[in-house]
Design a protein around this motif. Structure first.
Motif, PDB file in Angstrom:
ATOM      1  N   UNK A 312       0.835  -1.212   0.000  1.00  0.00           N
ATOM      2  CA  UNK A 312       0.000   0.000   0.000  1.00  0.00           C
ATOM      3  C   UNK A 312       0.868   1.260   0.000  1.00  0.00           C
ATOM      4  N   UNK A 313       1.980   1.200   0.710  1.00  0.00           N
ATOM      5  CA  UNK A 313       2.886   2.377   0.727  1.00  0.00           C
ATOM      6  C   UNK A 313       3.519   2.601  -0.646  1.00  0.00           C
ATOM      7  N   UNK A 314       3.891   1.498  -1.298  1.00  0.00           N
ATOM      8  CA  UNK A 314       4.485   1.604  -2.652  1.00  0.00           C
ATOM      9  C   UNK A 314       3.471   2.223  -3.619  1.00  0.00           C
ATOM     10  N   UNK A 315       2.229   1.744  -3.534  1.00  0.00           N
ATOM     11  CA  UNK A 315       1.195   2.252  -4.441  1.00  0.00           C
ATOM     12  C   UNK A 315       0.944   3.740  -4.183  1.00  0.00           C
ATOM     13  N   UNK A 344      -3.716   5.605   3.468  1.00  0.00           N
ATOM     14  CA  UNK A 344      -3.480   4.492   2.534  1.00  0.00           C
ATOM     15  C   UNK A 344      -4.766   4.026   1.856  1.00  0.00           C
ATOM     16  N   UNK A 345      -5.893   4.118   2.582  1.00  0.00           N
ATOM     17  CA  UNK A 345      -7.199   3.713   2.014  1.00  0.00           C
ATOM     18  C   UNK A 345      -8.210   4.807   2.349  1.00  0.00           C
ATOM     19  N   UNK A 346      -8.523   5.686   1.397  1.00  0.00           N
ATOM     20  CA  UNK A 346      -9.371   6.849   1.716  1.00  0.00           C
ATOM     21  C   UNK A 346     -10.815   6.485   2.061  1.00  0.00           C
ATOM     22  N   UNK A 347     -11.342   5.395   1.494  1.00  0.00           N
ATOM     23  CA  UNK A 347     -12.682   4.949   1.896  1.00  0.00           C
ATOM     24  C   UNK A 347     -12.870   3.477   1.540  1.00  0.00           C
ATOM     25  N   UNK A 348     -13.905   2.884   2.148  1.00  0.00           N
ATOM     26  CA  UNK A 348     -14.239   1.476   1.890  1.00  0.00           C
ATOM     27  C   UNK A 348     -15.698   1.424   1.441  1.00  0.00           C
ATOM     28  N   UNK A 349     -15.971   0.699   0.344  1.00  0.00           N
ATOM     29  CA  UNK A 349     -17.352   0.561  -0.132  1.00  0.00           C
ATOM     30  C   UNK A 349     -17.998  -0.643   0.542  1.00  0.00           C
ATOM     31  N   UNK A 350     -19.268  -0.508   0.894  1.00  0.00           N
ATOM     32  CA  UNK A 350     -19.994  -1.628   1.503  1.00  0.00           C
ATOM     33  C   UNK A 350     -21.484  -1.455   1.229  1.00  0.00           C
ATOM     34  N   UNK A 351     -22.143  -2.573   0.964  1.00  0.00           N
ATOM     35  CA  UNK A 351     -23.567  -2.531   0.599  1.00  0.00           C
ATOM     36  C   UNK A 351     -24.501  -2.436   1.807  1.00  0.00           C
TER      37      UNK A 351
END
Ligand code: SAM
Ligand code: TMP
Ligand code: ZN
Length: 416
Positions: A312-315, A344-351
Protein backbone atom coordinates in the motif's frame (compact mmCIF):
# COMPACT_ATOMS: atom_id res chain seq x y z
CA UNK A 1 1.92 -15.88 30.76
CA UNK A 2 1.62 -12.09 30.48
CA UNK A 3 2.68 -9.40 32.88
CA UNK A 4 -0.21 -7.22 33.94
CA UNK A 5 0.12 -3.50 34.71
CA UNK A 6 1.34 -4.18 38.23
CA UNK A 7 4.07 -6.45 36.84
CA UNK A 8 2.29 -9.55 38.17
CA UNK A 9 2.12 -12.66 36.00
CA UNK A 10 -1.44 -13.16 34.73
CA UNK A 11 -2.76 -16.62 34.04
CA UNK A 12 -5.72 -17.21 31.78
CA UNK A 13 -8.02 -20.17 32.12
CA UNK A 14 -10.26 -21.97 29.64
CA UNK A 15 -13.88 -20.78 29.65
CA UNK A 16 -15.01 -24.34 28.94
CA UNK A 17 -12.95 -26.61 31.22
CA UNK A 18 -10.84 -24.33 33.42
CA UNK A 19 -7.51 -25.63 31.99
CA UNK A 20 -4.51 -23.30 31.51
CA UNK A 21 -4.45 -21.27 28.27
CA UNK A 22 -1.29 -20.92 26.19
CA UNK A 23 -1.20 -17.67 24.24
CA UNK A 24 -0.12 -17.80 20.59
CA UNK A 25 -1.25 -14.54 18.97
CA UNK A 26 -1.69 -10.93 20.13
CA UNK A 27 -3.14 -8.19 17.89
CA UNK A 28 -2.85 -5.60 20.64
CA UNK A 29 -5.48 -2.95 21.35
CA UNK A 30 -8.51 -3.38 19.10
CA UNK A 31 -11.88 -1.63 18.88
CA UNK A 32 -15.26 -3.41 18.87
CA UNK A 33 -15.36 -4.64 15.27
CA UNK A 34 -18.93 -3.59 14.42
CA UNK A 35 -18.88 -0.27 16.31
CA UNK A 36 -19.13 1.96 13.23
CA UNK A 37 -19.36 5.63 14.21
CA UNK A 38 -20.52 8.97 12.87
CA UNK A 39 -17.50 10.75 11.31
CA UNK A 40 -17.76 13.65 13.76
CA UNK A 41 -18.36 11.52 16.86
CA UNK A 42 -15.89 12.18 19.66
CA UNK A 43 -13.50 9.39 20.56
CA UNK A 44 -14.41 7.34 23.61
CA UNK A 45 -14.46 4.07 21.76
CA UNK A 46 -14.14 0.82 23.68
CA UNK A 47 -10.78 -0.89 23.09
CA UNK A 48 -9.59 -4.23 24.45
CA UNK A 49 -6.65 -6.60 23.95
CA UNK A 50 -7.27 -9.09 21.15
CA UNK A 51 -5.17 -12.14 21.97
CA UNK A 52 -5.82 -15.86 21.65
CA UNK A 53 -4.64 -18.99 23.37
CA UNK A 54 -5.22 -22.73 23.28
CA UNK A 55 -6.37 -24.75 26.28
CA UNK A 56 -3.75 -27.29 27.35
CA UNK A 57 -6.52 -29.65 28.53
CA UNK A 58 -9.45 -29.58 26.09
CA UNK A 59 -7.71 -27.88 23.07
CA UNK A 60 -10.35 -25.14 22.77
CA UNK A 61 -8.84 -22.09 21.02
CA UNK A 62 -10.23 -18.92 22.59
CA UNK A 63 -9.66 -15.27 23.37
CA UNK A 64 -7.95 -14.21 26.57
CA UNK A 65 -10.12 -11.14 27.09
CA UNK A 66 -13.87 -10.92 26.74
CA UNK A 67 -15.85 -7.98 25.37
CA UNK A 68 -19.19 -7.80 27.26
CA UNK A 69 -21.93 -9.24 25.03
CA UNK A 70 -24.14 -6.13 25.24
CA UNK A 71 -21.30 -3.97 23.90
CA UNK A 72 -21.14 -6.07 20.71
CA UNK A 73 -24.80 -7.07 20.18
CA UNK A 74 -27.56 -4.49 20.63
CA UNK A 75 -30.37 -2.79 18.73
CA UNK A 76 -27.91 -0.99 16.42
CA UNK A 77 -25.76 -4.03 15.51
CA UNK A 78 -25.29 -3.39 11.77
CA UNK A 79 -24.46 -6.83 10.32
CA UNK A 80 -27.09 -8.28 7.99
CA UNK A 81 -26.71 -11.87 6.71
CA UNK A 82 -28.79 -11.14 3.65
CA UNK A 83 -26.25 -8.71 2.12
CA UNK A 84 -24.81 -11.78 0.38
CA UNK A 85 -26.99 -13.58 -2.17
CA UNK A 86 -24.74 -16.62 -1.83
CA UNK A 87 -25.38 -16.74 1.93
CA UNK A 88 -29.14 -16.31 1.32
CA UNK A 89 -29.01 -19.26 -1.09
CA UNK A 90 -26.95 -21.27 1.38
CA UNK A 91 -29.53 -20.73 4.15
CA UNK A 92 -32.49 -21.47 1.84
CA UNK A 93 -30.84 -24.78 0.86
CA UNK A 94 -29.94 -25.58 4.46
CA UNK A 95 -33.51 -24.98 5.66
CA UNK A 96 -34.85 -26.98 2.73
CA UNK A 97 -32.56 -29.88 3.65
CA UNK A 98 -33.92 -29.90 7.22
CA UNK A 99 -37.55 -29.64 6.06
CA UNK A 100 -37.22 -32.52 3.61
CA UNK A 101 -34.93 -34.51 5.90
CA UNK A 102 -35.10 -34.86 9.67
CA UNK A 103 -38.09 -32.51 10.21
CA UNK A 104 -40.26 -34.43 7.72
CA UNK A 105 -40.18 -37.39 10.11
CA UNK A 106 -41.44 -35.34 13.10
CA UNK A 107 -45.08 -34.56 13.88
CA UNK A 108 -45.58 -30.78 14.14
CA UNK A 109 -41.89 -29.95 14.58
CA UNK A 110 -40.58 -26.91 16.45
CA UNK A 111 -37.40 -25.18 15.21
CA UNK A 112 -35.31 -22.69 17.21
CA UNK A 113 -32.54 -20.59 15.69
CA UNK A 114 -29.89 -18.97 17.88
CA UNK A 115 -28.71 -15.71 16.23
CA UNK A 116 -31.30 -15.57 13.43
CA UNK A 117 -30.29 -12.00 12.50
CA UNK A 118 -32.48 -10.78 9.59
CA UNK A 119 -34.24 -14.14 9.17
CA UNK A 120 -32.27 -15.56 6.23
CA UNK A 121 -32.80 -19.18 7.30
CA UNK A 122 -36.10 -18.98 9.18
CA UNK A 123 -37.95 -17.28 6.32
CA UNK A 124 -37.86 -20.64 4.49
CA UNK A 125 -39.04 -22.46 7.63
CA UNK A 126 -41.86 -19.91 8.03
CA UNK A 127 -42.83 -20.30 4.35
CA UNK A 128 -43.18 -24.06 4.93
CA UNK A 129 -45.64 -23.35 7.79
CA UNK A 130 -43.35 -24.92 10.41
CA UNK A 131 -43.49 -23.61 14.00
CA UNK A 132 -40.28 -21.75 14.79
CA UNK A 133 -38.63 -19.14 16.98
CA UNK A 134 -35.55 -17.05 16.30
CA UNK A 135 -33.62 -15.71 19.29
CA UNK A 136 -31.40 -12.70 18.71
CA UNK A 137 -30.49 -9.69 20.90
CA UNK A 138 -30.05 -7.36 17.90
CA UNK A 139 -33.47 -5.70 17.76
CA UNK A 140 -32.78 -3.95 14.42
CA UNK A 141 -31.98 -7.21 12.64
CA UNK A 142 -34.89 -8.95 14.42
CA UNK A 143 -37.27 -6.32 13.07
CA UNK A 144 -36.19 -7.14 9.48
CA UNK A 145 -36.77 -10.84 10.23
CA UNK A 146 -40.27 -10.06 11.56
CA UNK A 147 -41.07 -8.19 8.35
CA UNK A 148 -40.29 -11.47 6.56
CA UNK A 149 -42.87 -13.25 8.74
CA UNK A 150 -40.35 -14.81 11.14
CA UNK A 151 -41.14 -15.13 14.88
CA UNK A 152 -38.33 -13.62 16.91
CA UNK A 153 -37.62 -13.13 20.61
CA UNK A 154 -35.11 -10.32 21.21
CA UNK A 155 -32.87 -11.97 23.80
CA UNK A 156 -29.48 -13.56 24.37
CA UNK A 157 -29.71 -17.33 24.17
CA UNK A 158 -28.30 -18.83 27.36
CA UNK A 159 -29.36 -21.25 30.07
CA UNK A 160 -32.01 -18.88 31.42
CA UNK A 161 -33.66 -17.82 28.15
CA UNK A 162 -33.57 -21.44 26.92
CA UNK A 163 -35.49 -22.55 30.01
CA UNK A 164 -38.02 -19.81 29.39
CA UNK A 165 -38.54 -20.93 25.76
CA UNK A 166 -38.93 -24.52 26.94
CA UNK A 167 -41.61 -23.43 29.45
CA UNK A 168 -43.64 -21.39 26.96
CA UNK A 169 -43.06 -23.26 23.66
CA UNK A 170 -42.07 -26.80 24.64
CA UNK A 171 -39.03 -28.78 23.45
CA UNK A 172 -37.25 -28.04 20.16
CA UNK A 173 -36.79 -30.78 17.57
CA UNK A 174 -34.06 -28.76 15.87
CA UNK A 175 -31.91 -26.02 17.35
CA UNK A 176 -29.93 -24.38 14.58
CA UNK A 177 -27.28 -21.68 14.64
CA UNK A 178 -24.87 -20.19 12.11
CA UNK A 179 -21.88 -17.98 12.82
CA UNK A 180 -23.05 -17.33 16.36
CA UNK A 181 -22.03 -20.15 18.72
CA UNK A 182 -18.32 -19.28 18.40
CA UNK A 183 -19.29 -15.73 19.44
CA UNK A 184 -20.64 -16.80 22.83
CA UNK A 185 -17.93 -16.85 25.50
CA UNK A 186 -20.47 -18.36 27.93
CA UNK A 187 -20.39 -21.66 26.00
CA UNK A 188 -21.16 -23.57 29.22
CA UNK A 189 -24.43 -21.68 29.67
CA UNK A 190 -25.28 -22.13 25.96
CA UNK A 191 -24.77 -25.90 26.08
CA UNK A 192 -26.78 -26.16 29.32
CA UNK A 193 -29.52 -24.19 27.55
CA UNK A 194 -29.41 -26.56 24.58
CA UNK A 195 -29.62 -29.52 26.94
CA UNK A 196 -32.72 -28.02 28.58
CA UNK A 197 -34.49 -27.06 25.36
CA UNK A 198 -33.75 -30.00 23.08
CA UNK A 199 -36.43 -32.66 22.52
CA UNK A 200 -35.35 -36.19 23.45
CA UNK A 201 -34.56 -37.09 19.85
CA UNK A 202 -33.77 -33.55 18.78
CA UNK A 203 -30.51 -32.27 17.29
CA UNK A 204 -28.46 -29.13 17.76
CA UNK A 205 -26.85 -28.19 14.44
CA UNK A 206 -24.48 -25.26 14.17
CA UNK A 207 -22.12 -23.84 11.57
CA UNK A 208 -19.01 -21.82 12.27
CA UNK A 209 -15.69 -20.80 10.76
CA UNK A 210 -13.30 -23.73 11.05
CA UNK A 211 -9.86 -23.41 12.64
CA UNK A 212 -8.56 -26.02 10.17
CA UNK A 213 -9.33 -23.68 7.24
CA UNK A 214 -8.15 -20.58 9.11
CA UNK A 215 -4.74 -22.15 9.75
CA UNK A 216 -4.49 -23.72 6.30
CA UNK A 217 -5.14 -20.38 4.57
CA UNK A 218 -3.56 -18.11 7.22
CA UNK A 219 -6.92 -16.34 7.44
CA UNK A 220 -5.84 -14.49 10.57
CA UNK A 221 -8.40 -11.69 10.13
CA UNK A 222 -11.06 -14.21 11.18
CA UNK A 223 -9.81 -13.35 14.65
CA UNK A 224 -11.79 -10.40 16.06
CA UNK A 225 -13.85 -9.63 19.17
CA UNK A 226 -16.97 -11.55 18.10
CA UNK A 227 -15.07 -14.73 17.23
CA UNK A 228 -14.40 -15.67 20.84
CA UNK A 229 -13.70 -19.32 19.95
CA UNK A 230 -12.09 -20.87 16.87
CA UNK A 231 -13.66 -24.30 16.86
CA UNK A 232 -12.42 -27.74 15.83
CA UNK A 233 -14.02 -31.17 15.82
CA UNK A 234 -11.80 -32.17 18.76
CA UNK A 235 -12.66 -29.15 20.92
CA UNK A 236 -16.40 -29.24 20.15
CA UNK A 237 -16.55 -32.97 20.86
CA UNK A 238 -14.85 -32.46 24.24
CA UNK A 239 -17.10 -29.49 25.16
CA UNK A 240 -20.26 -31.37 24.15
CA UNK A 241 -19.32 -34.39 26.27
CA UNK A 242 -18.77 -32.12 29.29
CA UNK A 243 -22.36 -30.91 29.06
CA UNK A 244 -24.12 -34.21 28.41
CA UNK A 245 -24.22 -34.03 24.61
CA UNK A 246 -22.55 -36.02 21.86
CA UNK A 247 -20.99 -34.85 18.59
CA UNK A 248 -22.61 -37.14 15.98
CA UNK A 249 -21.66 -35.43 12.71
CA UNK A 250 -19.29 -32.84 11.26
CA UNK A 251 -19.47 -31.61 7.66
CA UNK A 252 -17.10 -29.16 5.97
CA UNK A 253 -18.75 -26.21 4.18
CA UNK A 254 -17.26 -23.77 1.67
CA UNK A 255 -18.98 -20.64 3.07
CA UNK A 256 -17.08 -17.80 4.78
CA UNK A 257 -13.72 -19.10 3.61
CA UNK A 258 -14.26 -22.53 5.19
CA UNK A 259 -16.75 -23.55 7.85
CA UNK A 260 -17.89 -26.69 9.58
CA UNK A 261 -21.40 -27.87 10.40
CA UNK A 262 -21.52 -29.72 13.74
CA UNK A 263 -24.45 -31.89 14.85
CA UNK A 264 -24.91 -32.58 18.57
CA UNK A 265 -27.50 -34.90 20.12
CA UNK A 266 -28.26 -36.61 23.40
CA UNK A 267 -25.86 -39.54 23.86
CA UNK A 268 -27.01 -42.76 22.23
CA UNK A 269 -29.93 -41.23 20.31
CA UNK A 270 -28.16 -40.88 16.94
CA UNK A 271 -25.42 -42.93 15.27
CA UNK A 272 -22.08 -41.13 14.89
CA UNK A 273 -21.11 -40.44 11.28
CA UNK A 274 -17.72 -41.66 10.05
CA UNK A 275 -16.83 -38.04 9.22
CA UNK A 276 -16.19 -37.32 12.91
CA UNK A 277 -13.32 -39.82 13.17
CA UNK A 278 -12.01 -38.79 9.73
CA UNK A 279 -11.88 -35.12 10.67
CA UNK A 280 -10.31 -35.89 14.05
CA UNK A 281 -7.54 -37.77 12.25
CA UNK A 282 -7.14 -34.89 9.78
CA UNK A 283 -6.84 -32.38 12.64
CA UNK A 284 -4.23 -34.56 14.29
CA UNK A 285 -2.23 -34.62 11.03
CA UNK A 286 -2.54 -30.85 10.65
CA UNK A 287 -1.30 -30.37 14.24
CA UNK A 288 -4.28 -28.13 15.07
CA UNK A 289 -3.90 -28.74 18.81
CA UNK A 290 -0.13 -28.05 18.80
CA UNK A 291 1.12 -24.73 20.07
CA UNK A 292 3.96 -24.87 17.50
CA UNK A 293 1.44 -24.94 14.59
CA UNK A 294 -0.46 -21.98 16.03
CA UNK A 295 2.73 -20.00 16.64
CA UNK A 296 3.78 -20.59 13.02
CA UNK A 297 0.35 -19.34 11.95
CA UNK A 298 0.92 -16.18 14.07
CA UNK A 299 4.32 -15.59 12.42
CA UNK A 300 2.75 -15.98 8.96
CA UNK A 301 0.04 -13.47 9.93
CA UNK A 302 2.67 -10.88 10.91
CA UNK A 303 4.49 -11.41 7.61
CA UNK A 304 1.26 -10.86 5.63
CA UNK A 305 0.49 -7.67 7.59
CA UNK A 306 3.98 -6.36 6.77
CA UNK A 307 3.61 -7.27 3.07
CA UNK A 308 0.24 -5.54 2.78
CA UNK A 309 1.44 -2.29 4.36
CA UNK A 310 4.55 -2.32 2.14
CA UNK A 311 2.42 -2.78 -1.00
CA UNK A 312 0.00 0.00 0.00
CA UNK A 313 2.89 2.38 0.73
CA UNK A 314 4.48 1.60 -2.65
CA UNK A 315 1.19 2.25 -4.44
CA UNK A 316 0.76 5.54 -2.58
CA UNK A 317 4.33 6.57 -3.48
CA UNK A 318 3.50 5.80 -7.16
CA UNK A 319 0.38 8.00 -6.91
CA UNK A 320 -2.03 5.08 -7.47
CA UNK A 321 -5.68 5.34 -6.41
CA UNK A 322 -6.53 2.57 -3.94
CA UNK A 323 -9.82 2.00 -2.06
CA UNK A 324 -11.22 -0.80 0.10
CA UNK A 325 -14.19 -3.11 -0.60
CA UNK A 326 -16.24 -4.68 2.23
CA UNK A 327 -16.20 -2.97 5.63
CA UNK A 328 -16.14 -6.40 7.26
CA UNK A 329 -15.68 -7.12 10.95
CA UNK A 330 -12.52 -8.94 9.82
CA UNK A 331 -11.11 -5.71 8.41
CA UNK A 332 -11.05 -4.15 11.91
CA UNK A 333 -8.27 -6.55 12.91
CA UNK A 334 -6.06 -5.94 9.89
CA UNK A 335 -6.63 -2.16 9.64
CA UNK A 336 -5.98 -1.51 13.31
CA UNK A 337 -3.15 -3.99 13.74
CA UNK A 338 -1.33 -2.67 10.64
CA UNK A 339 -2.09 0.98 11.40
CA UNK A 340 -3.79 1.44 7.99
CA UNK A 341 -5.76 4.69 7.87
CA UNK A 342 -7.19 7.11 5.32
CA UNK A 343 -3.63 7.95 4.16
CA UNK A 344 -3.48 4.49 2.53
CA UNK A 345 -7.20 3.71 2.01
CA UNK A 346 -9.37 6.85 1.72
CA UNK A 347 -12.68 4.95 1.90
CA UNK A 348 -14.24 1.48 1.89
CA UNK A 349 -17.35 0.56 -0.13
CA UNK A 350 -19.99 -1.63 1.50
CA UNK A 351 -23.57 -2.53 0.60
CA UNK A 352 -24.83 -2.57 4.23
CA UNK A 353 -27.06 0.48 4.81
CA UNK A 354 -26.26 0.49 8.55
CA UNK A 355 -22.52 0.93 7.88
CA UNK A 356 -22.67 3.53 5.09
CA UNK A 357 -21.75 7.18 5.79
CA UNK A 358 -20.13 6.12 9.07
CA UNK A 359 -16.45 5.49 9.78
CA UNK A 360 -14.84 2.16 10.64
CA UNK A 361 -14.01 1.48 14.30
CA UNK A 362 -10.53 2.52 15.37
CA UNK A 363 -9.09 3.27 11.91
CA UNK A 364 -11.93 5.75 11.18
CA UNK A 365 -12.04 5.08 7.43
CA UNK A 366 -15.26 6.37 5.81
CA UNK A 367 -17.71 3.72 4.53
CA UNK A 368 -19.45 4.58 1.28
CA UNK A 369 -22.12 2.83 -0.81
CA UNK A 370 -20.94 0.61 -3.70
CA UNK A 371 -22.10 3.27 -6.21
CA UNK A 372 -19.11 5.36 -5.12
CA UNK A 373 -16.82 2.55 -6.31
CA UNK A 374 -17.65 3.18 -9.95
CA UNK A 375 -17.44 6.94 -10.06
CA UNK A 376 -14.65 6.91 -11.14
CA UNK A 377 -13.21 3.40 -10.65
CA UNK A 378 -10.01 3.29 -8.55
CA UNK A 379 -6.91 1.57 -9.93
CA UNK A 380 -6.72 -0.92 -7.03
CA UNK A 381 -9.23 -2.24 -4.49
CA UNK A 382 -8.34 -4.16 -1.33
CA UNK A 383 -10.98 -6.87 -0.98
CA UNK A 384 -11.59 -7.06 2.76
CA UNK A 385 -14.68 -9.23 2.07
CA UNK A 386 -12.42 -11.89 0.48
CA UNK A 387 -14.85 -14.61 1.64
CA UNK A 388 -17.37 -13.16 -0.85
CA UNK A 389 -14.75 -12.76 -3.63
CA UNK A 390 -16.65 -14.67 -6.33
CA UNK A 391 -19.91 -12.80 -5.72
CA UNK A 392 -18.33 -9.35 -5.44
CA UNK A 393 -15.99 -9.80 -8.42
CA UNK A 394 -18.95 -10.93 -10.54
CA UNK A 395 -21.04 -7.95 -9.40
CA UNK A 396 -18.18 -5.52 -10.04
CA UNK A 397 -16.91 -7.21 -13.23
CA UNK A 398 -16.61 -3.85 -14.99
CA UNK A 399 -13.89 -2.80 -12.53
CA UNK A 400 -11.51 -5.53 -13.78
CA UNK A 401 -12.64 -5.09 -17.40
CA UNK A 402 -11.48 -1.47 -17.41
CA UNK A 403 -8.09 -2.41 -15.91
CA UNK A 404 -8.78 -2.32 -12.14
CA UNK A 405 -6.87 -4.77 -9.92
CA UNK A 406 -8.07 -6.54 -6.79
CA UNK A 407 -5.65 -6.81 -3.87
CA UNK A 408 -6.13 -9.89 -1.66
CA UNK A 409 -4.14 -10.89 1.43
CA UNK A 410 -5.39 -14.43 2.10
CA UNK A 411 -3.49 -16.80 1.96
CA UNK A 412 -0.83 -14.19 1.12
CA UNK A 413 -0.70 -10.73 -0.43
CA UNK A 414 -1.44 -10.97 -4.16
CA UNK A 415 -2.96 -8.91 -6.95
CA UNK A 416 -5.54 -10.30 -9.41
N1 SAM B 1 -26.84 -16.37 11.73
C1 SAM B 1 -26.55 -15.23 10.91
C2 SAM B 1 -25.59 -15.59 9.82
O1 SAM B 1 -24.99 -16.66 9.86
O2 SAM B 1 -25.41 -14.78 8.89
C3 SAM B 1 -26.02 -14.05 11.73
C4 SAM B 1 -24.62 -14.17 12.22
S1 SAM B 1 -24.09 -12.71 13.10
C5 SAM B 1 -22.38 -12.78 12.83
C6 SAM B 1 -24.27 -13.19 14.79
C7 SAM B 1 -25.67 -12.99 15.31
O3 SAM B 1 -25.77 -13.58 16.63
C8 SAM B 1 -26.07 -11.54 15.47
O4 SAM B 1 -27.29 -11.30 14.84
C9 SAM B 1 -26.15 -11.36 16.99
O5 SAM B 1 -27.08 -10.38 17.38
C10 SAM B 1 -26.53 -12.74 17.44
N2 SAM B 1 -26.22 -13.09 18.85
C11 SAM B 1 -25.19 -12.69 19.62
N3 SAM B 1 -25.27 -13.25 20.83
C12 SAM B 1 -26.37 -14.04 20.84
C13 SAM B 1 -26.99 -14.89 21.79
N4 SAM B 1 -26.50 -15.08 23.01
N5 SAM B 1 -28.12 -15.52 21.46
C14 SAM B 1 -28.66 -15.37 20.22
N6 SAM B 1 -28.12 -14.59 19.27
C15 SAM B 1 -26.99 -13.94 19.57
P1 TMP C 1 -18.88 -10.86 6.27
O1 TMP C 1 -17.54 -11.22 5.70
O2 TMP C 1 -18.86 -10.78 7.78
O3 TMP C 1 -19.99 -11.69 5.72
O4 TMP C 1 -19.15 -9.35 5.81
C1 TMP C 1 -19.22 -9.03 4.46
C2 TMP C 1 -19.32 -7.53 4.30
O5 TMP C 1 -19.17 -7.24 2.90
C3 TMP C 1 -20.63 -6.93 4.76
O6 TMP C 1 -20.39 -5.69 5.42
C4 TMP C 1 -21.40 -6.69 3.46
C5 TMP C 1 -20.28 -6.48 2.44
N1 TMP C 1 -20.65 -6.91 1.09
C6 TMP C 1 -20.72 -5.95 0.07
O7 TMP C 1 -20.46 -4.78 0.30
N2 TMP C 1 -21.10 -6.37 -1.18
C7 TMP C 1 -21.40 -7.67 -1.45
O8 TMP C 1 -21.73 -8.00 -2.60
C8 TMP C 1 -21.31 -8.65 -0.39
C9 TMP C 1 -21.59 -10.08 -0.67
C10 TMP C 1 -20.92 -8.22 0.86
ZN1 ZN D 1 -10.31 -26.27 28.12
Amino acid sequence: MKENRRGKAEEYNCRVCGGALHEFIDFGRQPVSNAFMKPDSPTGEVFYRLAMGICGSCTMVQQLNEVPRGVMFHAGYPYRSSESQRIRDHFAQTADGFLRGRLAAVDEPFVVEIGCNDGGLLETVHAAGVRHLGIDPSAGAAEVARQRGVNVRVAFFDEESAASVRRTEGPADLIFSANTISHLAYFDSVLRGVEVLLARNGVFVFEDRYLGDIVEHTAFDQIYDEHYYLLTVASVRAAAARFGLELVDAVRLPVHGGSLRYTLARPGTHPTAGAVAELLAHEEGQGLADLATLRRFADDAERICGDLVELLRELRADGRRVVGYGATSKSATILNHCGIGTDLIPFICDSTPGKQHLVTPGARIPVRPPEDFTDPYPEYAVLFAWNHAEEIMAKEHRFAEQGGKWILYVPDVHIV
